[in-house]
Write a protein that holds these residues in place. Structure first.
Motif, PDB file in Angstrom:
ATOM      1  N   GLU A 120      -3.046   5.558   9.911  1.00 54.64           N
ATOM      2  CA  GLU A 120      -3.784   4.807  10.920  1.00 54.64           C
ATOM      3  C   GLU A 120      -4.786   3.818  10.346  1.00 54.64           C
ATOM      4  N   ASP A 121      -5.450   4.169   9.252  1.00 51.64           N
ATOM      5  CA  ASP A 121      -6.489   3.305   8.692  1.00 51.64           C
ATOM      6  C   ASP A 121      -5.996   2.497   7.488  1.00 51.64           C
ATOM      7  N   ASP A 122      -5.301   3.144   6.584  1.00 47.62           N
ATOM      8  CA  ASP A 122      -4.897   2.480   5.339  1.00 47.62           C
ATOM      9  C   ASP A 122      -3.590   1.700   5.477  1.00 47.62           C
ATOM     10  N   ARG A 123      -2.820   2.009   6.521  1.00 43.49           N
ATOM     11  CA  ARG A 123      -1.588   1.272   6.805  1.00 43.49           C
ATOM     12  C   ARG A 123      -0.618   1.272   5.617  1.00 43.49           C
ATOM     13  N   TYR A 174      -5.830  10.530  -1.970  1.00 39.61           N
ATOM     14  CA  TYR A 174      -6.829  11.473  -1.467  1.00 39.61           C
ATOM     15  C   TYR A 174      -6.557  12.853  -2.065  1.00 39.61           C
ATOM     16  N   THR A 198      -3.075  11.377   8.241  1.00 43.58           N
ATOM     17  CA  THR A 198      -3.373  10.569   9.423  1.00 43.58           C
ATOM     18  C   THR A 198      -4.167   9.329   9.039  1.00 43.58           C
ATOM     19  N   ARG A 199      -5.110   9.491   8.124  1.00 49.79           N
ATOM     20  CA  ARG A 199      -5.909   8.353   7.674  1.00 49.79           C
ATOM     21  C   ARG A 199      -5.037   7.317   6.970  1.00 49.79           C
ATOM     22  N   ARG A 250       0.842  -1.209   0.000  1.00 52.32           N
ATOM     23  CA  ARG A 250       0.000   0.000   0.000  1.00 52.32           C
ATOM     24  C   ARG A 250       0.875   1.257   0.000  1.00 52.32           C
ATOM     25  N   THR A 288      -5.287  15.685   7.701  1.00 49.43           N
ATOM     26  CA  THR A 288      -6.297  14.683   8.040  1.00 49.43           C
ATOM     27  C   THR A 288      -6.131  13.424   7.196  1.00 49.43           C
TER      28      THR A 288
END
Length: 388
Positions: free
Chosen positions: A96-99, A78, A92-93, A33, A89
């Motif tokens: 933390e979320d998409d790794r 994004y 951070t996503r 990723r 923002t």
């Protein structure tokens, strides 16, 4: 979810269900990723749009060729629309979320600086596509960049001004992050370059008329040339106003306008004679075949223009360089561990990209010298390499 991922999951499900064909049940390689936060829309879209297109094009090509070390790339993009808060923002996503294991993006200096602490804290390599020197000076452990710096642009511009026998300049600078940064760098290096800054003006990113500022520069005593640190629509408005006021002094723009859109916005008549430092990509066909960048920039230009039917820009080239530097580092490191990947990126030597020949080190997270810049002039609505 991409079509490729859907197909792979379908094969896995079918193999698990049928049992008679256990080979089909083998799990597809885990994707690598990679994140990207770009200004695809908004005032910096002329930068972010070709970056977005380039990353998508070449990630697809890499995956079609087998991926990286046997694993496909998964690109997660994004759009921050040029807003620094949104950029942070999304950063951070991504962490933390998409790794994600690495980041190629950051269209502007402002959005890059907003995101940098997020990736530094997470120890994730971040390759920015923005111009401000403060992105990598002082060096941050996990942050890199591909474009030439604003300090280099000032030095290249001032050297050309001196070569014309001129020494006294006026400046009109944008108040955005890039404009402020380049203005500061020009002030800092002017003395060593033998340049005196006689007068200064500025404009905001939403200003639509710079006539008062340009009139003051025209009336200032002793100015021999004008330099415009800035990017976006501002430099095009400055160029049109300069022409309308009949100012005959040489006008220099930054590498932040190195795209066909600048000429179109400024109009070819107003832009005639404007000079700026730029990557070799702008004048690909004018490079001698002996130039190490010749084939690289021609190949990228052909691929981009064939795929998207629009003129190539140096900004898409920055994204190409960032992605390829990252991919080569992954292959050498044979790892996606943040520290190992960081070490492999800064061990990049002799990488021939669209921006120049890159030689990074622990103390240089860009790896370009002043020879990577070419001085170009706008002639008859097109770019011309000076000296040709």
């Amino acid at each position: 979810m991409s079509l490729g991922m859907i197909l792979r999951r379908g094969v896995i499900a079918a193999g698990a269900f049928l049992l008679a064909a256990p080979a089909l049940a083998q799990r597809a390689p885990e994707p690598i990723r990679i994140g990207a936060v770009l200004s695809v829309t908004g005032p910096a879209s002329f930068l972010g749009d070709p970056e977005d297109k380039t990353l998508r094009l070449y990630v697809n090509r890499i995956n079609q060729a087998g991926g990286v070390n046997g694993r496909p790339l998964q690109l997660i993009i994004y759009d921050d629309a040029g807003d620094a808060n949104r950029a942070r923002t999304f950063a951070t996503r991504l962490v933390e979320d998409d790794r994600v294991v690495a980041m190629v993006g950051g269209t502007t200096t402002g959005t890059t600086l907003a995101m940098r602490p997020v990736f530094e804290d997470a120890r994730i390599p971040f390759i920015s596509l923005a111009g401000g020197i403060e992105i990598i000076d002082p060096v941050q452990p996990f942050t890199f960049k591909t474009p030439h710096t604003d300090r280099m642009a000032c030095e290249k511009i001032f050297a050309d001004i001196r070569a014309r026998g001129l020494t006294r300049v006026g400046m009109i600078s944008g108040t955005d992050g890039f404009g402020q940064s380049m203005r500061g760098q020009c002030v800092r290096v002017a003395g060593a370059a033998g340049i005196t800054i006689v007068a200064e003006e500025s404009y905001g990113p939403r200003d639509s008329d710079m006539t008062p500022q340009l009139t003051r520069l025209r009336n200032a005593q002793g100015i021999e040339a004008v330099v415009n640190p800035g990017f976006g629509q501002g430099p095009a408005i400055v160029t049109r106003g300069y022409h309308q006021l009949g100012i005959r002094l040489p006008l220099y723009q930054s590498h932040g306008v190195a795209s066909r859109e600048f000429i179109n916005l400024a109009t070819p008549a107003a832009a005639e004679g404007v000079r700026l430092p730029a990557a070799a990509l702008l004048i690909a066909e004018q490079l001698p075949t002996s130039d190490p960048q010749h084939q690289v920039v021609l190949d990228y230009k052909a691929a981009f223009e064939r795929e998207f039917n629009q003129p190539v820009s140096t900004f898409g080239g920055h994204a190409y360089d960032g992605l390829m530097i990252l991919v080569e580092a992954m292959r050498r490191a044979n790892s996606t561990d943040g520290t190992r990947l960081r070490d492999a990126i800064r061990a990049t030597r002799g990488f021939v990209g669209t921006g120049g020949i890159v030689n990074m080190s622990a103390t240089d997270h860009m790896g370009l010298d002043l020879s990577a810049f070419r001085m170009v002039e706008i002639r008859n609505g097109d770019w011309a390499l000076l000296g040709n």
